[in-house]
Scaffold this motif. Structure first.
Motif, PDB file in Angstrom:
ATOM      1  N   GLU A 164       0.850  -1.197   0.000  1.00  0.00           N
ATOM      2  CA  GLU A 164       0.000   0.000   0.000  1.00  0.00           C
ATOM      3  C   GLU A 164       0.880   1.238   0.000  1.00  0.00           C
ATOM      4  O   GLU A 164       1.829   1.333   0.785  1.00  0.00           O
ATOM      5  CB  GLU A 164      -0.906   0.008   1.221  1.00  0.00           C
ATOM      6  CG  GLU A 164      -1.850   1.213   1.279  1.00  0.00           C
ATOM      7  CD  GLU A 164      -2.743   1.197   2.501  1.00  0.00           C
ATOM      8  OE1 GLU A 164      -3.336   2.250   2.803  1.00  0.00           O
ATOM      9  OE2 GLU A 164      -2.828   0.139   3.159  1.00  0.00           O
ATOM     10  N   TYR A 165       0.558   2.171  -0.891  1.00  0.00           N
ATOM     11  CA  TYR A 165       1.341   3.403  -1.014  1.00  0.00           C
ATOM     12  C   TYR A 165       0.465   4.601  -0.660  1.00  0.00           C
ATOM     13  O   TYR A 165      -0.688   4.681  -1.090  1.00  0.00           O
ATOM     14  CB  TYR A 165       1.882   3.559  -2.443  1.00  0.00           C
ATOM     15  CG  TYR A 165       2.770   2.426  -2.884  1.00  0.00           C
ATOM     16  CD1 TYR A 165       4.136   2.426  -2.585  1.00  0.00           C
ATOM     17  CD2 TYR A 165       2.254   1.338  -3.579  1.00  0.00           C
ATOM     18  CE1 TYR A 165       4.961   1.379  -2.980  1.00  0.00           C
ATOM     19  CE2 TYR A 165       3.063   0.286  -3.971  1.00  0.00           C
ATOM     20  CZ  TYR A 165       4.420   0.320  -3.670  1.00  0.00           C
ATOM     21  OH  TYR A 165       5.226  -0.735  -4.045  1.00  0.00           O
ATOM     22  N   ASN A 166       1.009   5.514   0.106  1.00  0.00           N
ATOM     23  CA  ASN A 166       0.297   6.728   0.490  1.00  0.00           C
ATOM     24  C   ASN A 166       1.101   7.947   0.059  1.00  0.00           C
ATOM     25  O   ASN A 166       2.305   8.022   0.340  1.00  0.00           O
ATOM     26  CB  ASN A 166       0.069   6.762   2.001  1.00  0.00           C
ATOM     27  CG  ASN A 166      -0.915   5.687   2.453  1.00  0.00           C
ATOM     28  OD1 ASN A 166      -2.040   5.650   1.979  1.00  0.00           O
ATOM     29  ND2 ASN A 166      -0.486   4.818   3.347  1.00  0.00           N
ATOM     30  N   SER A 171       4.913   7.010   1.159  1.00  0.00           N
ATOM     31  CA  SER A 171       5.231   5.962   2.134  1.00  0.00           C
ATOM     32  C   SER A 171       4.700   4.627   1.618  1.00  0.00           C
ATOM     33  O   SER A 171       3.767   4.582   0.807  1.00  0.00           O
ATOM     34  CB  SER A 171       4.626   6.280   3.504  1.00  0.00           C
ATOM     35  OG  SER A 171       3.216   6.302   3.433  1.00  0.00           O
ATOM     36  N   VAL A 172       5.305   3.540   2.099  1.00  0.00           N
ATOM     37  CA  VAL A 172       4.894   2.209   1.679  1.00  0.00           C
ATOM     38  C   VAL A 172       4.636   1.360   2.921  1.00  0.00           C
ATOM     39  O   VAL A 172       5.366   1.463   3.916  1.00  0.00           O
ATOM     40  CB  VAL A 172       5.958   1.546   0.781  1.00  0.00           C
ATOM     41  CG1 VAL A 172       7.304   1.436   1.486  1.00  0.00           C
ATOM     42  CG2 VAL A 172       5.490   0.177   0.294  1.00  0.00           C
ATOM     43  N   SER A 173       3.581   0.549   2.891  1.00  0.00           N
ATOM     44  CA  SER A 173       3.240  -0.289   4.037  1.00  0.00           C
ATOM     45  C   SER A 173       2.742  -1.642   3.555  1.00  0.00           C
ATOM     46  O   SER A 173       2.300  -1.810   2.412  1.00  0.00           O
ATOM     47  CB  SER A 173       2.173   0.396   4.904  1.00  0.00           C
ATOM     48  OG  SER A 173       1.006   0.664   4.145  1.00  0.00           O
ATOM     49  N   ASP A 224      -0.434  -3.524   7.554  1.00  0.00           N
ATOM     50  CA  ASP A 224      -0.632  -2.465   8.546  1.00  0.00           C
ATOM     51  C   ASP A 224       0.675  -1.969   9.168  1.00  0.00           C
ATOM     52  O   ASP A 224       0.651  -1.279  10.187  1.00  0.00           O
ATOM     53  CB  ASP A 224      -1.574  -2.925   9.669  1.00  0.00           C
ATOM     54  CG  ASP A 224      -2.976  -3.199   9.158  1.00  0.00           C
ATOM     55  OD1 ASP A 224      -3.393  -2.502   8.220  1.00  0.00           O
ATOM     56  OD2 ASP A 224      -3.647  -4.106   9.685  1.00  0.00           O
ATOM     57  N   GLN A 225       1.808  -2.300   8.577  1.00  0.00           N
ATOM     58  CA  GLN A 225       3.092  -1.799   9.069  1.00  0.00           C
ATOM     59  C   GLN A 225       3.725  -0.913   8.003  1.00  0.00           C
ATOM     60  O   GLN A 225       3.883  -1.325   6.854  1.00  0.00           O
ATOM     61  CB  GLN A 225       4.043  -2.949   9.404  1.00  0.00           C
ATOM     62  CG  GLN A 225       5.414  -2.477   9.876  1.00  0.00           C
ATOM     63  CD  GLN A 225       6.372  -3.613  10.159  1.00  0.00           C
ATOM     64  OE1 GLN A 225       5.965  -4.768  10.251  1.00  0.00           O
ATOM     65  NE2 GLN A 225       7.644  -3.308  10.291  1.00  0.00           N
ATOM     66  N   THR A 226       4.079   0.320   8.384  1.00  0.00           N
ATOM     67  CA  THR A 226       4.741   1.240   7.466  1.00  0.00           C
ATOM     68  C   THR A 226       6.239   0.988   7.498  1.00  0.00           C
ATOM     69  O   THR A 226       6.851   0.963   8.562  1.00  0.00           O
ATOM     70  CB  THR A 226       4.435   2.696   7.839  1.00  0.00           C
ATOM     71  OG1 THR A 226       3.019   2.916   7.762  1.00  0.00           O
ATOM     72  CG2 THR A 226       5.132   3.659   6.888  1.00  0.00           C
ATOM     73  N   TYR A 227       6.821   0.816   6.318  1.00  0.00           N
ATOM     74  CA  TYR A 227       8.232   0.457   6.229  1.00  0.00           C
ATOM     75  C   TYR A 227       9.143   1.651   5.945  1.00  0.00           C
ATOM     76  O   TYR A 227      10.350   1.529   6.062  1.00  0.00           O
ATOM     77  CB  TYR A 227       8.437  -0.607   5.147  1.00  0.00           C
ATOM     78  CG  TYR A 227       8.015  -1.983   5.595  1.00  0.00           C
ATOM     79  CD1 TYR A 227       8.936  -2.902   6.049  1.00  0.00           C
ATOM     80  CD2 TYR A 227       6.666  -2.355   5.595  1.00  0.00           C
ATOM     81  CE1 TYR A 227       8.554  -4.161   6.469  1.00  0.00           C
ATOM     82  CE2 TYR A 227       6.269  -3.608   6.019  1.00  0.00           C
ATOM     83  CZ  TYR A 227       7.214  -4.511   6.453  1.00  0.00           C
ATOM     84  OH  TYR A 227       6.826  -5.759   6.875  1.00  0.00           O
ATOM     85  N   THR A 239       9.358   6.154   4.411  1.00  0.00           N
ATOM     86  CA  THR A 239       8.850   7.278   3.611  1.00  0.00           C
ATOM     87  C   THR A 239       9.992   7.868   2.795  1.00  0.00           C
ATOM     88  O   THR A 239      11.107   8.022   3.301  1.00  0.00           O
ATOM     89  CB  THR A 239       8.245   8.360   4.517  1.00  0.00           C
ATOM     90  OG1 THR A 239       7.191   7.788   5.299  1.00  0.00           O
ATOM     91  CG2 THR A 239       7.686   9.515   3.698  1.00  0.00           C
TER      92      THR A 239
END
Length: 466
Positions: free
Chosen positions: A355-357, A379-381, A384-387, A389
């Motif tokens: 998932e990208y935000n 950011s990439v996750s 449910d964990q963001t890895y 930005t």
């Protein structure tokens, strides 16, 4: 009445289902990886971490309170090695076991038969604590480092806080059970990782056995052996793990069976911690010690099913464009991530599962735009964990159109409030002058015609003869 009761019963059942269904849904939720969803460890708490990056591959109640048993000795040996690094002690230094040697130790505790008054080297105490899990060796090291056991325990808690072991409290040097002596699986990982930074520690915990030289109270050499069945099959058969490099076992009735284990395969390092394991019911001989079998299974699972994958870099497409005003030949600019984010991910995870935000500084930007200019972040996750930005930067330059710029400046100039007010004032003044001119100018014209006619009758009229 019967209909009313039936309706009430149905409503009650619906309410109960509405309360239960969220938990059922949570229990059946998928992480997006069959590899993750299928892994279950037979322990009360567990964690698997890459110590080089601190990436957690698996966790089960990793921050829940647990009793560490003899894994405690990792901290005791860590502090002793740090005292050696600081020059307070040396590995070859001989110390004498004092009367506090058995502090906090009950009956049937693991031992290397070190006696009060025995003169023994620091290096031998380290081996005794880490291989056969000698409790008395820990108290001797504590006195050598801090002068007394109580002060050393305070140092243990201080160091734990420094390492971020927020769920830990030590009450003794060795791990013999005390209700006020506890930790978590993740905290055990933190202190194990720190201890493994010391070469001598790594050498000791990877050793199958060690010969302790004769001392004043032991005229013969003593061979001591590790309790870690991943390293040696001396105590238990069938658990050897070819990639194992340590670290420490622990067991008490209250703690269950615990193991902090490390392994290296093809330049990859992993540390696993399992706590609260139970021996299989009815097992005899070497069978049923799940803290060894579960540790090797967990480590093997990590090596086989995870790989370092690039989650985000400059090749990322489908990123929103940013509108560019006053640009020459174009009215938009494309964006690209600057840098790279990679992570250890299950092998069945693809970019479609990520998932990208996006966060843009603004929806539009005024030219000129320089290539590499930051215009936002991405950011990439996963699960449910963001890895991480990265900056979003312009992938090309956009020149400014001079004519559009001039027109824009004029528009902005005349769009200012004070300019608008001034123009209104000027227009009002001009209008006033025009109206005044029209009004008063016409009136003077009328008066001028009347007086002129009188003068003509006065000077050009026929004269009367006297």
């Amino acid at each position: 009445m019967k209909k009313s009761r039936l309706l009430s019963l149905l409503l009650t059942l619906l309410l109960a289902l509405s309360l239960v269904s969220p938990f059922a849904l949570a229990a059946g939720e998928s992480s997006g990886s069959a590899i993750l969803d299928s892994m279950v460890v037979d322990a009360k708490a567990a964690v698997l971490v890459d110590p080089d990056t601190d990436e957690i591959l698996y966790e089960l109640n990793a921050h829940e309170k647990m009793y560490p048993a003899s894994i405690t000795k990792v901290m005791t040996c860590l502090l002793t090695l740090e005292a050696v690094d600081a020059g307070k002690l040396t590995l070859e230094q001989t110390v004498t076991a004092g009367p506090a040697i058995h502090t906090g130790i009950g009956d049937n505790a693991s031992t290397a038969d070190i006696k009060e008054g025995e003169e023994i080297r620091i290096i031998d105490l380290l081996y005794a604590a880490l291989l056969p899990s000698a409790n008395e060796a820990c108290n001797v090291m504590a006195e050598a480092v801090s002068g007394d056991v109580a002060s050393f325990v305070e140092l243990m808690n201080q160091r734990a806080a420094e390492l971020g072991m927020t769920g830990t409290h030590f009450a003794n040097t060795h791990g013999y059970h005390d209700d006020n002596h506890y930790t978590t699986a993740y905290d055990v990982y933190l202190m194990s990782k720190e201890a493994m930074k010391h070469e001598i520690f790594r050498t000791i915990v990877a050793s199958k056995s060690y010969i302790m030289p004769a001392t004043n109270l032991h005229p013969e050499e003593r061979e001591i052996r590790t309790t870690n069945a991943l390293i040696s099959n001396f105590r238990y058969l069938g658990y050897l793990y070819s990639y194992a490099t340590g670290i420490k076992t622990g067991s008490t009735p209250e703690a269950g069976y615990c193991l902090a284990a490390s392994a290296t395969k093809e330049d990859r390092n992993l540390i696993s911690v399992v706590m609260g394991c139970e021996r299989e019911e009815g097992a005899t001989g070497s069978a049923g010690y799940t803290y060894f079998s579960e540790s090797s299974r967990l480590l093997d699972w990590g090596f086989k099913n995870f790989s370092r994958q690039v989650m985000l870099d400059a090749t990322k497409r489908d990123i929103p464009e940013v509108e560019v005003t006053l640009g020459k030949d174009t009215n938009y600019v494309t964006l690209a991530p600057q840098g790279e984010i990679s992570a250890l991910l299950p092998n069945d995870v693809s970019t479609e599962d990520l998932e990208y935000n996006y966060t843009l500084n603004a929806q539009s930007v005024e030219a000129p735009v320089e290539q590499g200019q930051q215009l936002g972040t991405i950011s990439v996750s996963f699960n449910d964990q963001t890895y991480g930005t990265l900056p979003l930067v312009a992938s090309m330059s956009v020149e400014r159109d001079p004519w559009l710029y001039r027109l824009d400046r004029l528009e902005k100039f005349f769009g200012q409030l004070w300019v608008k007010v001034l123009l209104v004032v000027i227009l009002v003044a001009v209008a006033f002058l025009v109206v005044r001119r029209l009004l008063f100018g016409s009136r003077r014209g009328r008066y001028g015609s009347h007086s002129g006619g009188g003068r003509r009758s006065r000077y050009t009229g026929s004269r009367r003869h006297r």
